[in-house]
Motif scaffolding. Structure first.
Motif, PDB file in Angstrom:
ATOM      1  N   ARG A  51       0.861  -1.192   0.000  1.00 36.07           N
ATOM      2  CA  ARG A  51       0.000   0.000   0.000  1.00 36.07           C
ATOM      3  C   ARG A  51       0.887   1.229   0.000  1.00 36.07           C
ATOM      4  O   ARG A  51       1.772   1.362   0.854  1.00 36.07           O
ATOM      5  N   ASN A  52       0.672   2.117  -0.937  1.00 38.02           N
ATOM      6  CA  ASN A  52       1.458   3.353  -1.043  1.00 38.02           C
ATOM      7  C   ASN A  52       2.963   3.080  -0.986  1.00 38.02           C
ATOM      8  O   ASN A  52       3.702   3.766  -0.286  1.00 38.02           O
ATOM      9  N   ASP A  68     -10.872  -6.102   4.639  1.00 38.48           N
ATOM     10  CA  ASP A  68     -11.218  -4.983   3.753  1.00 38.48           C
ATOM     11  C   ASP A  68      -9.972  -4.261   3.243  1.00 38.48           C
ATOM     12  O   ASP A  68      -9.952  -3.733   2.135  1.00 38.48           O
ATOM     13  N   GLU A  69      -8.906  -4.281   4.063  1.00 41.43           N
ATOM     14  CA  GLU A  69      -7.662  -3.643   3.621  1.00 41.43           C
ATOM     15  C   GLU A  69      -7.039  -4.416   2.446  1.00 41.43           C
ATOM     16  O   GLU A  69      -6.425  -3.823   1.565  1.00 41.43           O
ATOM     17  N   TYR A  78      -8.728  -5.881   0.111  1.00 43.60           N
ATOM     18  CA  TYR A  78      -9.490  -5.524  -1.098  1.00 43.60           C
ATOM     19  C   TYR A  78      -8.978  -4.229  -1.738  1.00 43.60           C
ATOM     20  O   TYR A  78      -9.028  -4.064  -2.948  1.00 43.60           O
ATOM     21  N   ILE A  79      -8.495  -3.303  -0.878  1.00 39.73           N
ATOM     22  CA  ILE A  79      -8.071  -1.996  -1.428  1.00 39.73           C
ATOM     23  C   ILE A  79      -6.548  -1.873  -1.530  1.00 39.73           C
ATOM     24  O   ILE A  79      -6.019  -0.783  -1.745  1.00 39.73           O
ATOM     25  N   ALA A  80      -5.850  -3.005  -1.367  1.00 39.87           N
ATOM     26  CA  ALA A  80      -4.377  -2.974  -1.508  1.00 39.87           C
ATOM     27  C   ALA A  80      -4.003  -2.674  -2.957  1.00 39.87           C
ATOM     28  O   ALA A  80      -4.751  -2.984  -3.887  1.00 39.87           O
ATOM     29  N   ASP A  81      -2.826  -2.075  -3.128  1.00 41.80           N
ATOM     30  CA  ASP A  81      -2.333  -1.807  -4.495  1.00 41.80           C
ATOM     31  C   ASP A  81      -1.817  -3.091  -5.136  1.00 41.80           C
ATOM     32  O   ASP A  81      -1.880  -3.272  -6.340  1.00 41.80           O
ATOM     33  N   GLU A 116      -6.663 -11.259  -7.714  1.00 44.73           N
ATOM     34  CA  GLU A 116      -8.067 -11.099  -7.329  1.00 44.73           C
ATOM     35  C   GLU A 116      -8.275 -11.740  -5.955  1.00 44.73           C
ATOM     36  O   GLU A 116      -7.741 -12.818  -5.697  1.00 44.73           O
ATOM     37  N   ARG A 128     -12.798  -9.452  -6.123  1.00 47.24           N
ATOM     38  CA  ARG A 128     -12.459  -8.030  -6.256  1.00 47.24           C
ATOM     39  C   ARG A 128     -11.048  -7.962  -6.857  1.00 47.24           C
ATOM     40  O   ARG A 128     -10.137  -8.642  -6.363  1.00 47.24           O
ATOM     41  N   ILE A 176      -7.406  -6.845  -7.473  1.00 51.82           N
ATOM     42  CA  ILE A 176      -6.374  -6.191  -6.656  1.00 51.82           C
ATOM     43  C   ILE A 176      -5.497  -5.354  -7.586  1.00 51.82           C
ATOM     44  O   ILE A 176      -4.930  -5.877  -8.554  1.00 51.82           O
ATOM     45  N   GLY A 177      -5.395  -4.076  -7.282  1.00 54.71           N
ATOM     46  CA  GLY A 177      -4.577  -3.150  -8.089  1.00 54.71           C
ATOM     47  C   GLY A 177      -4.999  -3.193  -9.539  1.00 54.71           C
ATOM     48  O   GLY A 177      -6.179  -3.040  -9.871  1.00 54.71           O
TER      49      GLY A 177
END
Ligand code: PMP
Length: 307
Positions: free
Chosen positions: A204-205, A244-245, A247-250, A266, A270, A272-273
């Motif tokens: 992430r980031n 949930d983190e 799912y929104i990971a880069d 995936e 969902r 991923i990136g």
């Protein structure tokens, strides 16, 4: 599976098909034992076992945890690995997976295991990408399991023990039945624990995040990837990760001796990136390959060459 000529058992090299066991072997019924998964890579200088010492140490640690007296020392186990690979040398043209197992044999039934005879075996055969060539290049589809990782109040995940893998096996079975390639298991607090046979990372980031080892095996590949990431100047954080983190990971990927560095494209349907192997994942994967193939001198001490 691709067979080799010999299997090492209790101090001797025996023919592959002679390595059988009695149907009343204790481990077969009650699941206690200790095993490892180790890889040897076909480098420019021949076959080299990656982190042999660490794998043999963990095998003995697993035995200690589950109260099995392994009759061999760490050095003897290391030498047995080398002896086997040398004996099978002509069978191998590419990378090899090595499976040592300390198991309880025939002669005692009933749950009390201490009087059962202890046997040790090592087999090694050619084995390619555990999660498939396409998976290692383009990423896999992962399902968060309905099975919680073996809870630490009743299981001992630091031991690589056959019985622990019923949990992994059921999670994997469910994931494949759902059209995915691997399962990701939560711990009993709901945070990410590990895969059925892999550790887990997200990005992430630009920061690499992996869960603590409370609910996981003390993974040797995870430790190697963290070391490599630090070399590359990538910040590494060890902390809990929630579903949930993920799912929104880069980016996300699995690591393990069998899985190596396998990108995840995936999770729970969902994307991923970008939906393929991420940039940092690819960088770590490439560097990991260099390390295991003997192309990074800093890590030469992790390789045991078979000459
Ligand atoms: N977790 C589990 C449950 C495993 O079976 C494995 C594979 N040994 C791993 C993590 C990864 O460990 P390692 O990197 O040491 O192979």
């Amino acid at each position: 599976m691709k067979e080799a000529t010999y299997i090492w058992r209790d101090g001797e090299l025996i023919k592959w098909h002679d390595a059988t066991t009695h149907v009343l072997s204790h481990t077969l019924h009650y699941g206690n034992g200790a095993f490892e998964g180790t890889r040897a890579y076909m480098t420019d200088k021949g076959l080299a076992i990656f982190r042999l010492k660490d794998h043999c140490k963990r095998l003995l640690d697993s035995c200690k945890i589950v109260a099995i007296a392994c009759p061999y020392s760490q050095t003897e186990l290391q030498n047995a690995h080398i002896e086997l690979l040398k004996a099978n040398k002509n069978d191998y043209t590419t990378n090899v997976y090595i499976r040592p197992l300390v198991y309880l044999g025939y002669g005692v039934m009933g749950v009390y295991h201490v009087n059962a005879p202890v046997h040790t075996m090592i087999a090694a055969w050619e084995w390619g990408a555990y999660l498939g060539e396409d998976g290692i290049n383009n990423g896999i589809k992962v399902k968060i399991s309905s099975f919680v990782r073996n809870p630490i109040k009743s299981s001992m995940g630091k031991a690589k023990v056959p019985a622990n893998y019923l949990n992994s096996q059921m999670a994997k079975y469910e994931a494949l039945a759902c059209g995915c390639e691997e399962a990701l298991l939560l711990d009993d607090n709901g945070c990410i624990a590990e895969g059925s046979g892999e550790c887990f990372f997200i990005v992430r980031n630009g920061m690499l995040i992996t869960p603590p080892q409370t609910h996981t095996l003390e993974s040797i590949t995870q430790a190697s990837v963290i070391e490599i990431a630090k070399d590359l100047g990538i910040e590494v954080v060890i902390r809990d990760i929630t579903r949930d983190e993920v799912y929104i990971a880069d980016e996300a990927f699995f690591t393990g001796t069998a899985a190596e560095v396998t990108p995840i494209r995936e999770v729970d349907f969902r994307t991923i990136g970008s939906g393929t192997a991420g940039e940092i994942t690819k960088k770590l994967q490439a560097e990991f390959t260099k390390v295991v193939m003997g192309k990074n001198p800093k890590y030469a001490h992790y390789l045991t060459y078979i000459d």
